[in-house]
Design an enzyme around this catalytic site. Structure first.
Site, mmCIF file in Angstrom:
data_model
loop_
_atom_site.group_PDB
_atom_site.id
_atom_site.type_symbol
_atom_site.label_atom_id
_atom_site.label_comp_id
_atom_site.label_asym_id
_atom_site.label_seq_id
_atom_site.Cartn_x
_atom_site.Cartn_y
_atom_site.Cartn_z
ATOM 1 N N ASP A 93 36.899 48.510 36.312
ATOM 2 C CA ASP A 93 37.565 47.460 35.530
ATOM 3 C C ASP A 93 37.495 47.856 34.062
ATOM 4 O OD1 ASP A 93 38.557 45.140 34.433
ATOM 5 O OD2 ASP A 93 37.151 43.802 35.442
ATOM 6 N N ASP A 104 44.237 44.210 30.798
ATOM 7 C CA ASP A 104 43.054 44.098 31.640
ATOM 8 C C ASP A 104 43.506 44.353 33.076
ATOM 9 O OD1 ASP A 104 40.770 43.341 32.944
ATOM 10 O OD2 ASP A 104 40.644 41.331 32.090
ATOM 11 N N HIS A 173 42.333 34.888 34.245
ATOM 12 C CA HIS A 173 42.290 34.155 32.973
ATOM 13 C C HIS A 173 43.466 34.539 32.087
ATOM 14 C CE1 HIS A 173 40.793 38.055 31.456
ATOM 15 N NE2 HIS A 173 40.168 38.093 32.627
ATOM 16 N N HIS A 181 39.028 36.375 27.375
ATOM 17 C CA HIS A 181 39.144 35.140 28.165
ATOM 18 C C HIS A 181 39.686 34.033 27.267
ATOM 19 C CE1 HIS A 181 36.882 36.178 31.984
ATOM 20 N NE2 HIS A 181 36.750 37.257 31.242
ATOM 21 N N GLU A 206 43.323 38.452 38.598
ATOM 22 C CA GLU A 206 42.345 39.293 39.291
ATOM 23 C C GLU A 206 41.758 38.493 40.439
ATOM 24 O OE1 GLU A 206 38.691 40.188 37.037
ATOM 25 O OE2 GLU A 206 39.349 38.742 35.537
ATOM 26 N N GLU A 301 43.197 43.861 39.983
ATOM 27 C CA GLU A 301 43.611 43.021 38.858
ATOM 28 C C GLU A 301 44.788 43.647 38.120
ATOM 29 O OE1 GLU A 301 41.440 41.132 34.916
ATOM 30 O OE2 GLU A 301 40.647 42.984 35.746
#
Length: 320
Positions: A93, A104, A173, A181, A206, A301
């Protein structure tokens, strides 16, 4: 306000770097490598390709390399000698930012076939989340769709069948500039959150699946930290804490960082100061999040942009 088209271009450039770095990572990560080697390869590659330059572009957050029952927020600290094993299930990640716009995206690697179905389940659940997401979609309903897909899979290990469970206390998020976030959560299970996704937002979709309890708890030595966005202005008594905060402000702002990044910025013997900043509410710590020992967890994700006329899965590649 930045022109939306400029924002999109920044995100797309970050996504292109993510694709290139992960292509290399997927080719080179093999059992026998240390977690530190793996992390540094990804981070060095990211910095080189995005032409890292402080707050203009660089690494978006610490490289997560959580193994097996640990689902998230593990990155090696200095002196960590852990070596990747053949039977491990590795979540990779990592993030890339351009002008604070963070992409992300994450994937899971395994090196034998035992847990293939687990990876398949989570990839399918993430794809469901992406497919069902969109402007005006309620977050609680999105969670229900993800859960339904995830729970339709099972994994057989040595003759025993395990249901795949979505990890109920992890979530996707929305993402804000320099803030990974953003305050909205896409849970992986049905819930009654009536909040809607809105035009112009962008989200990290994710999902995490587990053969264990489907819940994580904090466990193990912390590596991940981030300055609290609207941190209270507290008088810091420790001189070392003041000096460390200055380093954090100058190098990361509100972007997440890990201990290796502090080492790299020239800090040493900072743990007392760092813990003081955490205790004072200036910095938030994010310890590793793990399900029960013996279980296996997987993650996939993507970052999606909710443009007015189209949903753009900006981090999608030919790999996942």
């Amino acid at each position: 306000m930045e022109d939306p088209e400029t924002t999109y271009q920044h995100i797309r450039r970050a996504a292109e770097v993510h694709r290139l770095v992960r292509r290399h990572a997927r080719k080179t990560i093999r059992p026998g490598m240390t977690m530190t080697e793996i992390a540094e390869n990804i981070e060095d590659g990211t910095r080189a390709l995005v032409e890292a330059n402080g707050f203009e572009s660089g690494v978006g957050f610490p490289t997560g390399l959580s193994l097996n029952h640990c689902a998230a927020h593990y990155s090696p600290n200095a002196g960590d000698t852990k070596v990747l094993q053949q039977g491990d299930v590795l979540k990779v990640d990592f993030g890339v930012h351009v002008n604070g716009r963070i992409v992300d995206s994450a994937f899971t690697m395994n090196f034998e076939h035992t847990y293939d179905k687990l990876l398949e389940a989570v990839k399918a659940a993430t794809d469901t989340g992406i497919r069902e997401a969109g402007i005006d979609v309620r977050l609680g309903e999105l969670g229900a769709a993800i859960q339904e897909t995830m729970e339709s899979y099972e994994v057989e290990v040595n003759g025993k069948v395990y249901p795949v469970k979505p990890i109920e206390n992890l979530s996707g998020h929305n993402i804000n500039p320099y803030q990974i976030h953003g305050g909205k959560s896409v849970m992986l299970v049905a819930n009654d959150d009536q909040t809607k996704m809105e035009e112009g937002e962008y989200f990290a979709i994710e999902t995490f699946g587990s053969t264990g309890r489907g819940r994580v708890v904090e466990s193990g030595e912390c590596s991940h930290y981030a300055k609290v966005k609207d941190a209270p202005h507290v008088p810091l008594r420790l001189t070392s804490a003041k000096s460390l905060l200055k380093t954090i402000n100058n190098n990361f702002g509100t972007l997440p960082f890990c201990r290796r990044y502090l080492d790299r910025a020239g800090e040493s013997k900072y743990l007392l100061a760092l813990n003081h900043l955490v205790a004072q509410g200036v910095v938030q710590d994010y310890p590793p999040l793990c399900d029960q020992l013996g279980s296996m967890t997987a993650q996939f994700e993507h970052t999606i942009l909710l443009r007015p006329t189209v949903k753009e899965v900006v981090s999608r590649g030919d790999d996942y």
